[in-house]
Scaffold this active site. Structure first.
Site, mmCIF file in Angstrom:
data_model
loop_
_atom_site.group_PDB
_atom_site.id
_atom_site.type_symbol
_atom_site.label_atom_id
_atom_site.label_comp_id
_atom_site.label_asym_id
_atom_site.label_seq_id
_atom_site.Cartn_x
_atom_site.Cartn_y
_atom_site.Cartn_z
ATOM 1 N N GLY B 155 -55.611 -0.510 -9.568
ATOM 2 C CA GLY B 155 -54.659 0.006 -10.688
ATOM 3 C C GLY B 155 -53.922 0.908 -10.117
ATOM 4 C CB CYS B 156 -50.394 1.742 -11.486
ATOM 5 S SG CYS B 156 -50.912 1.830 -12.962
ATOM 6 C CE1 TYR B 157 -50.890 7.171 -14.620
ATOM 7 C CE2 TYR B 157 -52.014 5.567 -15.762
ATOM 8 C CZ TYR B 157 -51.084 6.488 -15.912
ATOM 9 O OH TYR B 157 -50.049 6.801 -16.699
#
Lengths: 354, 354, 354, 354
Positions: B155-157
């Site tokens: 995921g990006c975070y």
């Protein structure tokens, strides 16, 4: 609204060419108890204010004047929307003439003169006036403001951090670890003012996000001085400001450690009760997520209180319009108190959304 | 760049109508070792991709096809740029046919199936495939990725939080309080995808700032699972995501408590050494303040390390383009490793500034 | 791409601290046939370029140098990304030393020296060099560019207006009323450059739209000179530029009167045929509505042709990235031609969307 | 302001979940002569309005209700902030009960029913009511509005185009070529409403500019019907709307051909005189360049008149806030007239800048 028959307050504004200046004018030009007397700018002498700020066409007829022409001594109150250092040079003379002073810069924010001089790189011109001035955070100092001759209008970040912490600090028992307060703050670009600088050009600041002042920001000592005083002990504050690609708005995320003995506190109720009668502080219902646009162009500051996964951290979210509650609106709120007006006079605007 | 004589990798993309899909196409269409074989969309069958995404006119000639027509089994690798749940339904069959799978959704991110099912509200379709899949954070799992049949693209975070903490967690001795990690994260709006929703309309998201998912975000368990594993012990994470009015970009501010016994650590050097040979992680010089535009449209992630006033808190700032290093670029980085190519092949674009 | 064995072109850039400078560096640092030799800035002497423009970290190792140190005479070509007036002061000496010159400012755009001097308020320093220079609009002057010693790279607005009109002006018979051409043009803010000015601050230019230069804009005489020459007769042009709250991008709407005798023209086909072989001009299908993001960070210019309600007006829509096709990309396109490279070398980037 | 002793106008709003609805509430909640009686939404029955629009917290206490519960027949006036087609279905019954109707959609804008049915794809429900309704452009129909039972509130684009042309069309002699009027119009994204659609997502509409509706837009016949009537002859209009990445604001650039016999006209004076007494139309001084932010959140429309190079074209620039003067503010302006109030009551807000 206040009775129309009361004599109008004669208002002067020193240095009205920036964003807090035009915001003062937007609000004061519709204030039912105010007469705009003069607005000064040495550089723009003779220019109609509405020519620089076309939103004021038809609402403000004044021209900028030099301070010499402006006859500020005939005002009841003078707002300083100037760079740091200007108000303190003129405050003594004005108050001697019975004019009250509200400084939107930092000259009267820090009682600790050493801190002032370290962060603002100038000696303080009138320590005695400073000593008798009041920090104009109404929700903190409502009793002292009516009698004040000089008000230091709070910085925008301090307003959010202090009001976001106040119910905790003024609670009957210790609730959070005061040695580890994290304020992760985010501001719209207008907070940087109307100065020609590369860093805040549209092409630099738009469609991007960045931190600044991580190693030290002038609002840090201001916040700490107030928190120390309220808490009655030294606090430890990590303050990281960021720049958001929006014009107005400030969002502060407070990350706090709940003390083990306070884990059963009902923080929502604590905040709601603390601010129950405040006209400009809105504690949102549980689970709310405020956005800055919900206060755009209004004097309201909104708070929501979260406890992620019911754990040991308290997350407090605070939003305001940095130019209104964070600057010019708060200044007028102070003025209303100083002149015996209902606190919300002229500040009833509903936020502009979308 | 890789030798032009190598056989081209036949690439399929499932569900290319979102932002990770178009970003895969932007990058893969110029990748020297790739032949785009098919892109599927049941709804848009027959539509030229370049009609939906006009930036691809002249660069991508494919039309969307139904999965049935797309003959994905003839691909060497298939990217899933789909909602959660799609990849796990098809992965087993594809890998049985010798096709490797890179999922940009969450189906292969969480090894803890209970967590997956709690947060994504669906049973996992292939726990055995999941067990043999690799979490595709190259800087963490570079050794395992080449042999993986299925990659769960991070995921990006999580990419920003894990890479922002990795040098600390893999240091020889404990450096920070693992029980109190604060990740105050800010994302551009493209992270919400290309879905028709009121909350991410321009008129809702522009010129405003807000938090979301404070009570719980799907990336929280993903981050914690990885951090726990790396640290070899449970960590305590406060994760507060916010929405920034910008299209691309992610900025994560980590607030960390330095352990008393680690106060003399040279954190700058620690980070620089840790990432010295990484092609896509850039540790900036002391005092630097990264902005998201400095990585816009590039696969670089930049980190800067701060210790405000030399105190007990460590502030780590991390920026990336959420659609590149946070999604499609990272997926291609994985693909390069899986097919024995130099890791940076096709990912050398310089960030677009301004 | 061009053969890697060809000798690299040694490139110098004068004045690389603005947006056309950093955009040249973004593109040239990945150009397979270029070696960046020097970049000059008197003010920033010694500063690493990547410190000013962090997107270049890892891609450009050069430091700014004074012109004296830069040894520009050792370059094969020098780009001037400077204010108007700089290139013409140095061009003669450089070409005498065999260095070719591409000026991104206006010194070599206007052959009519009186017009130049009227609009740019300075005498022209080298009328003879000007006379032998070529206006670097490749789609107009592809034959003359390879032999040119000095190129005047077109202005951003002129590029859109001229290319939007070229098929009409070069048609076999008159098609539109040349006495009444309306170009209603809209530009992103980066067109104003990286100068510290109040008018292009984020807080001034964001969330707003305005016209400027209505009474006269420097690109007006440049457009008219070219149109007159192409048409072989004087044209009448109304040119109204506007400022859009976006960083990059230019959108020009041409409102044209179809001549009565040309009402049966198939304008779509005319445009498609005219630009059929152009690598960087894309005539979109009938009914298309281009947006500037479809060309963001790419060298493509897109055109669509409309005839509202089948009436007497022709509406031609033109989009480009003002910093690429409107400036630095076009300059590299010229360089490629001047050095015998395929025209698209180093300019194959796909536009960044979203 | 109006006398506080006058009875309050009971106001109902049908369909208040869109942007014109929330804008009506922002303005009406502070209107001194209004009592908000009900706001309907079938879908959101029971939801506090302030929960959907948090800017209204503390200002509007109403909940959405179904039309059945709302007792609209007890209102003095009902605003329809609904999709096209809703108002005409209810207008007859309401006016029979003595309730006046102001429709912010298109049901009562076009007297030509064939045009209405062609553009809005529905039969008109009450042609007789339409025939007796008044087009609510106050500056055009100030005499008829007080007596109207039903007002068709003008479209946002038509307001700018008609008011931008009115002094020319009502002049004593012909001044411009009525067969070739070009209106190149630009709108903020809020004009598209609060509908979940991909095209107006932040990531689609931000940092980009595009045209739309070039082949035909519903406001075209509305503008033409009014212009024809005012001019007393058919006009030829080219209308090209564009989408600007800003929330509020509309900017219309009119390109007009001055008739040869009118070349000596003093257009500045013509406009100034025409609008001298209008409270909401501001003709700016010669040479002014309006920006949309100068009218943000206010009911003012500003015009500036230009004649580039003193030639044969007249360029008229018009700005307004599309949600205020272009919609909800204008609707309240109509209401004020209908109920005998001073026209500016409740509409005195100064525009918000920055």
């Amino acid at each position: 609204m206040a009775a129309a028959s009361a004599p109008l307050i004669r208002v002067g504004i020193v240095g009205g060419t920036g964003y807090t200046g035009v915001e003062l004018l937007r609000l004061l030009s519709r204030h039912p108890n105010v007469k705009l007397h003069a607005i000064t700018s040495r550089k723009e002498d003779g220019l109609p204010v509405a020519e620089m700020f076309p939103n004021l066409r038809g609402a403000v007829d004044l021209c900028f004047q030099t301070p010499e022409k402006a006859a500020l001594d005939q005002c009841d109150v003078v707002f300083f929307a100037t760079p740091h250092g200007v108000a303190m040079a003129q405050a003594r003379e004005l108050i001697a003439q019975g004019v009250r002073v509200i400084d939107l810069a930092a000259d009267f924010r820090l009682q600790d003169i050493a801190q002032f001089e370290q962060w603002y790189k100038m000696p303080h011109a009138c320590p005695d006036v400073l000593a008798s001035s009041v920090y104009g955070l109404v929700e903190l100092n409502r009793e002292q403001i009516p009698g004040a001759k000089v008000i230091g209008n709070p910085g925008c970040y301090p307003t959010t951090v202090i009001l976001g912490l106040l119910p905790l600090l003024q609670a009957k028992k210790p609730l959070i670890d005061l040695s580890d307060i994290v304020a992760d703050a985010k501001s719209g670009v207008s907070g940087a003012g109307r100065k020609a600088e590369v860093g805040t050009l549209f092409s630099e600041a738009s469609d991007s996000f960045r931190a600044y002042g991580v190693s030290g920001h002038r609002h840090h000592p201001e916040i700490v001085e107030q928190l120390d005083r309220i808490a009655g002990q030294p606090v430890g504050l990590t303050f990281v400001p960021h720049l958001v690609p929006m014009i107005r708005g400030m969002f502060t995320t407070l990350h706090l450690r709940i003390l083990p003995e306070a884990l059963d506190t009902d923080f929502q109720t604590l905040y709601e009760r603390h601010y129950a009668t405040e006209p400009f502080v809105d504690v949102m219902p549980p689970g709310s997520l405020p956005d800055t646009r919900s206060v755009r162009a209004s004097n309201t500051l909104r708070i929501s209180v979260h406890r992620p996964q019911g754990g040991r951290k308290l997350v407090v979210l605070v939003v305001q319009d940095n130019l209104v509650k964070g600057a010019s609106g708060q200044a007028i709120q102070n003025m209303n108190l100083m002149f015996g007006l209902p606190e919300a006079t002229g500040l009833e605007q509903v936020a502009v959304l979308p």
